[in-house]
Design an enzyme around this catalytic site. Structure first.
Site, PDB file in Angstrom:
ATOM      1  N   HIS A 453       0.819  -1.208   0.000  1.00 41.36           N
ATOM      2  CA  HIS A 453       0.000   0.000   0.000  1.00 41.36           C
ATOM      3  C   HIS A 453       0.859   1.268   0.000  1.00 41.36           C
ATOM      4  O   HIS A 453       0.693   2.156  -0.832  1.00 41.36           O
ATOM      5  CB  HIS A 453      -0.931  -0.030   1.220  1.00 41.36           C
ATOM      6  CG  HIS A 453      -1.781   1.184   1.333  1.00 41.36           C
ATOM      7  ND1 HIS A 453      -1.499   2.195   2.226  1.00 41.36           N
ATOM      8  CD2 HIS A 453      -2.858   1.576   0.635  1.00 41.36           C
ATOM      9  CE1 HIS A 453      -2.396   3.144   2.088  1.00 41.36           C
ATOM     10  NE2 HIS A 453      -3.250   2.795   1.119  1.00 41.36           N
ATOM     11  N   GLU A 761      -4.808 -10.706 -14.681  1.00 40.52           N
ATOM     12  CA  GLU A 761      -3.917 -10.711 -13.520  1.00 40.52           C
ATOM     13  C   GLU A 761      -3.936 -12.026 -12.755  1.00 40.52           C
ATOM     14  O   GLU A 761      -3.467 -12.106 -11.628  1.00 40.52           O
ATOM     15  CB  GLU A 761      -4.222  -9.521 -12.598  1.00 40.52           C
ATOM     16  CG  GLU A 761      -5.680  -9.346 -12.243  1.00 40.52           C
ATOM     17  CD  GLU A 761      -5.963  -8.061 -11.444  1.00 40.52           C
ATOM     18  OE1 GLU A 761      -5.029  -7.462 -10.902  1.00 40.52           O
ATOM     19  OE2 GLU A 761      -7.139  -7.684 -11.364  1.00 40.52           O
ATOM     20  N   ASP A 785      -0.673  -8.455  -9.316  1.00 45.61           N
ATOM     21  CA  ASP A 785      -1.374  -9.668  -8.898  1.00 45.61           C
ATOM     22  C   ASP A 785      -0.918 -10.876  -9.711  1.00 45.61           C
ATOM     23  O   ASP A 785      -0.875 -11.992  -9.197  1.00 45.61           O
ATOM     24  CB  ASP A 785      -2.891  -9.488  -9.031  1.00 45.61           C
ATOM     25  CG  ASP A 785      -3.468  -8.835  -7.793  1.00 45.61           C
ATOM     26  OD1 ASP A 785      -3.161  -9.331  -6.689  1.00 45.61           O
ATOM     27  OD2 ASP A 785      -4.179  -7.831  -7.918  1.00 45.61           O
ATOM     28  N   CYS A 848      -0.718  -2.322 -16.486  1.00 45.06           N
ATOM     29  CA  CYS A 848      -0.857  -1.249 -15.498  1.00 45.06           C
ATOM     30  C   CYS A 848      -0.320  -1.644 -14.132  1.00 45.06           C
ATOM     31  O   CYS A 848      -0.496  -0.932 -13.169  1.00 45.06           O
ATOM     32  CB  CYS A 848      -2.309  -0.801 -15.398  1.00 45.06           C
ATOM     33  SG  CYS A 848      -3.417  -2.110 -14.877  1.00 45.06           S
TER      34      CYS A 848
HETATM   35  C1  PEP Z   1      -2.097  -5.281 -10.563  1.00 42.40           C
HETATM   36  O1  PEP Z   1      -2.507  -6.233  -9.898  1.00 42.40           O
HETATM   37  O2  PEP Z   1      -1.060  -5.299 -11.225  1.00 42.40           O
HETATM   38  C2  PEP Z   1      -2.854  -4.021 -10.571  1.00 42.40           C
HETATM   39  C3  PEP Z   1      -2.509  -3.028 -11.359  1.00 42.40           C
HETATM   40  O3  PEP Z   1      -3.884  -3.907  -9.704  1.00 42.40           O
HETATM   41  P1  PEP Z   1      -3.724  -3.637  -8.119  1.00 42.40           P
HETATM   42  O4  PEP Z   1      -2.288  -3.283  -7.894  1.00 42.40           O
HETATM   43  O5  PEP Z   1      -4.644  -2.539  -7.792  1.00 42.40           O
HETATM   44  O6  PEP Z   1      -4.114  -4.952  -7.549  1.00 42.40           O
HETATM   45 MG    MG Z   2      -4.550  -6.264  -9.192  1.00 41.80          MG
END
Ligand code: PEP
Ligand code: MG
Length: 893
Positions: A453, A761, A785, A848
């Site tokens: 986080h 993911e 993920d 992303c």
């Molecule tokens: C990811 O899992 O790469 C992603 C961009 O989503 P988050 O980091 O919000 O799980």
């Molecule tokens: Mg994710």
């Protein structure tokens, strides 16, 4: 007859395999500058070493070839190896294809003996220097050639100093050094049972054998194992004439850069010393002179140095850093390499090199590493000030910050309101800490990794952040942090560097970033060369505006939970979760809708007509509720009070009981939705399946925002609605239906007014990407993920737990959350891209996850055929550079 020995003048940089890295480089320099400017010498090939290892003896003809090469060397120098009156002395160095610690490195001044030391003394006019060189030679030879433990010699030096009552080596005079040399020879005799070899050719033979032998030495073998270097490469041996910069006032040594080493401005820079050896320049024992002053003391040497360094720069097509020695007016080059330089100098050099016609734009863009430019975007510790390191963690968000320590988000907010700079120190951050993080100058945590986080939020905002400082204990209650013996109370000044992970209590000055005109030019060139689009991960208008400033071409990920997790809105989400039936939930969702709509409108307005990908709710619901353990404790405390109050103050008992009932209800709900592994639990699209009304509310908010912005601004960005954590194509089909239905209600059509896609993911999604593509116009790889689930590595924990050990043991060389694991996770990405496009050739592909801002990973995404990368706003310039470099590097591929 096999050729085992090559004069430097015969080799080139293409002959690395045969001549080793060092041999090939010095040969190249000889070729470029001419044999008169590089001390002559020869290289015995790696093949000779291989033959020696195989047969246990020098291969036939090698020794004769060494004799011939030595004779040529002597003829060129007009003196003989170890000649008593004016000796030729040589250095002997190993040199494998790749530089390899653990091997015999260097023996200097070979050729000295009891007679030639006198000649050296006369020629240099410096008796002390001659004897110091001789004792060093005996020591080095004894240690590296014959394996005598270094301590034997060091102890003898200590004894000599003690006997004389002095503290430093430099206080020993010629007579002391002469006596010490005799003592060293005695040590040699005691240890080897042999006399120290005085005959120079014998010295050389033994040194060459020692270099060969060091290839199979224990440390070299261990290093090869860990680096996967084959045993049969062998090492070359380089024998080079020694030159002396300490032969009087027309001699000297120095280092020179082809441009200003700090700014990259045109013109030679560097420093030197008259009547000194290279060691004196680098050791800092004497204060050096600026290279410009060489023009005054030795103008010819200065002119020649300037010309030849420019020549090396033209040849290597990069800024150079050279080592030189002037021996009695004659200039020699000992080494040249691409200059390490600060990022400002890198971009300056790239621009000037293009303007001067030295390099093409493509070549200029390849003269630096994208990631090395990062300091140009953030505040930094002043590099001129040494920093003492208190601890080191994972640099999770670049830039430096300093301030008083605070331990709670609230304290951070209060201090910031009073105008004080603070660093928020936490065991780990939670969504609740957001306001404190925003108020602090930087964030420091004991736990966490790149995907945790604190790291995500900090990178998104460009706040310096260091995480995973395992040696730090954080005692929030007593307001202190402990680093081993050091205890820091609240209010203590602390500094953090989010690039290196350094934590310090020094009050280091900070330097402000600036995007120079040169950097701007480099970025424009990058945009002309890259194929990958570059978008930003941004959740709110403010971040989106920063992203556009940095060159974002769209939003690749808006995490819609962001605003809902704020202190202000979280209770409203909690109330929605607590709803006892669907109607109540819908009522409470209606409260959230305008909040979301407002954020979306601001985001769209910031982005003009650029595409914006908004992701439906992803985190497990418990993130919106109080912590289970804390809540249980609170209920316990209240139960006690009710008991006491029930007896003594009956009037109050009613209120307390109400409060308790409410808390119990909360606790029951938290218990109900509690999961052992929430990251693998009810989150992502699973929420949308279980509670469709939540996604419905979000889609209504999006559709309204699109229409509003369209009406107000005349244009709105192309909206891409993204569904997280899809495993099964049926999940996406159901949610797609929901989105289309809500869209229809607003008169907006899928495929025209907005598109629908999904995060990829989870490994299963990669395998069945063709089925999923059936319902998706785009994929965006959520590599955070995907890495977590493909490797089975918790993204919040492993980087501060076993990843450092894995790196130390060379199981991995980078955290897989920082740089994409190409063979594993990368393969899944390629597979999904391939089968997805099989099913839907115009499928748009992006990434992303945090890897979207990592230059090495960007190179991979370029190769994997993705359309764009998306990263935090402050990494966008780096991503633009990395994408261009990938395109240039793989232009033929
Ligand atoms: C990811 O899992 O790469 C992603 C961009 O989503 P988050 O980091 O919000 O799980
Ligand atoms: Mg994710």
């Amino acid at each position: 007859m096999t050729k085992w020995v090559y004069d430097f003048a015969e080799g080139s940089r293409d002959m690395r395999e045969l001549l080793g890295g060092k041999g090939a480089n010095v040969a190249e320099m000889t070729r470029v500058l001419g044999p008169e400017r590089v001390p002559a010498g020869f290289t015995i090939t790696t093949e000779a070493c291989v033959a020696y290892m195989r047969d246990g003896a020098e291969p036939g003809g090698m020794e004769a070839q060494v004799d011939e090469a030595l004779a040529r060397l002597e003829a060129g120098a007009s003196k003989r190896l170890g000649e008593p009156s004016d000796p030729l002395l040589v250095s002997v160095r190993s040199g494998a294809r790749e530089s390899m610690p653990g091997m015999l490195d260097t023996v200097l001044n070979l050729g000295l003996n009891d007679e030639s030391v006198q000649g050296l003394a006369e020629r240099t006019g410096n008796e002390r220097f001659a004897w110091d060189s001789y004792r060093r030679f005996v020591q080095m030879f004894g240690n590296v050639v014959r394996g005598i433990h270094e301590d034997r010699f060091e102890d003898a030096i200590d004894e000599a100093k003690q006997a004389k009552g002095v503290r430093h080596d430099t206080e020993l005079d010629t007579d002391d050094l002469r006596a010490l040399t005799e003592r060293f020879k005695a040590i040699f005799r005691e240890e080897t049972g042999e006399e120290f070899p005085l005959e120079p050719r014998e010295q050389l033979r033994q040194a060459i054998r020692a270099v060969f032998g060091s290839w199979t030495g224990e440390r070299a073998v261990a290093y090869r194992r860990s680096e996967n270097i084959p045993d049969d490469w062998g090492t070359a041996v380089n024998v080079q004439r020694m030159v002396f910069g300490n032969k009087g006032e027309t001699s000297g040594s120095g280092v020179a850069f082809s441009r200003d080493f700090a700014t990259g401005e045109p013109g030679l820079s560097g420093d030197f010393l008259i009547n000194a050896q290279g060691e004196d320049v680098v050791s800092g024992a004497r204060s050096t002179l600026d290279i410009a002053q060489l023009a005054e003391v030795l103008p010819d040497a200065h002119r020649e140095l300037t010309e030849q360094v420019a020549r090396l720069e033209r040849h290597y097509r990069n800024m150079q850093d050279v080592e030189f020695t002037i021996e009695e007016g004659q200039l020699f080059f000992l080494q040249t390499r691409d200059a390490k330089r600060p990022p400002a100098a890198s971009v300056r050099f790239a621009c000037d090199a293009v303007d001067e016609g030295l390099l093409s734009v493509e070549e200029a863009l390849m003269t630096f590493k994208a990631g090395d430019l990062e300091p140009l975007l953030h505040r930094q510790f002043d590099a001129a000030v040494p920093v003492s390191e208190l601890a080191r963690g994972v640099g999770a968000s670049p830039g430096a910050a300093k301030g008083e320590i605070v331990f709670t988000a609230r304290a951070a907010v209060e201090a910031a309101a009073e105008g004080r700079d603070v660093i928020l120190v936490r065991p780990k951050t939670r969504p609740d800490d957001y306001a404190g993080m925003a108020a602090a100058k930087g964030i420091l945590t004991r736990e966490g990794g790149h995907g945790s986080h604190a790291a995500l939020v900090a990178r998104g905002k460009g706040w310096p952040c260091v995480i995973g400082v395992e040696q730090m204990r954080v005692d929030v209650e007593n307001r202190r942090a402990t680093f081993g013996e050091t205890v820091l109370e609240e209010g203590t000044l602390i500094g953090i560097d989010g690039t290196t992970g350094i934590v310090t209590t020094d009050d280091v000055p900070l330097v402000e970033p600036e995007i120079s005109e040169h950097f701007e030019r480099v970025l424009v060139w990058c945009d002309e060369h890259r194929r990958l689009g570059v978008r930003a991960n941004a959740d709110v208008g403010e971040d989106a505006r920063a992203a556009v400033q940095m060159g974002a071409e769209g939003i690749g990920l808006c995490r819609t939970e962001h605003t809902l997790l704020s202190d202000e809105h979280k209770p409203k989400v909690a109330a929605m979760i607590m709803a006892t039936d669907d109607d109540e939930r819908r009522e409470r969702l209606a409260v959230l809708l305008p909040l979301q709509q407002e954020v979306f409108e601001d985001l769209f307005a910031a982005m003009g007509e650029r595409p914006v990908t908004v992701r439906l709710l992803d985190p497990p619901l418990h993130e919106f509720l109080p912590d289970l353990a804390e809540l249980s404790e609170e209920v316990g405390r209240l139960e006690e009070r009710v008991e006491v109050a029930g007896i003594e103050v009956t009037d109050d008992a009613g209120d307390l009981e109400d409060e308790l009932a409410e808390l119990r209800r909360f606790l029951a709900k938290v218990n109900e939705i509690h999961e052992e592994n929430p990251m693998l639990g009810t989150r992502g699209c699973r929420l949308g399946i279980l509670y469709p009304e939540i996604y419905e509310m979000q889609v209504h908010a999006l559709m309204r925002a699109v229409r509003r912005v369209r009406a107000g601004e005349g244009a709105a960005p192309h909206l891409e609605i993204m569904v997280p954590l899809v495993d099964y194509e049926q999940e996406l089909r159901l949610i797609r239906e929901l989105i289309v239905r809500v869209g229809d209600e607003h008169g907006l059509t899928a495929g025209e007014d907005y598109s629908i896609g999904t995060m990829i993911e989870l490994p299963r999604a990669c395998f069945v990407a063709d089925r999923i593509a059936e319902h998706a116009e785009f994929f965006s790889f959520g590599t955070n993920d995907l890495t977590q689930t493909a490797l089975g590595f918790s993204r919040d924990d492993v980087e501060s737990k076993f990843v450092p050990v894995y790196m130390e043991r060379r199981i991995i060389d980078r955290s897989p959350f920082e740089t994409i694991d190409r063979p594993g996770v990368g393969w899944l990405v390629r597979l999904a891209a391939w089968v997805g496009r099989e099913r839907r050739p115009d499928l748009k592909l992006g990434i992303c996850g945090e890897h979207g801002g990592d230059p090495e990973s960007i190179d991979f995404f370029h190769m994997a055929g993705l359309d764009y990368v998306s990263c935090s706003p402050f990494r966008i310039p780096i991503a633009r550079v990395a994408a261009a470099q990938a395109a240039i590097a793989h232009a033929d591929g």
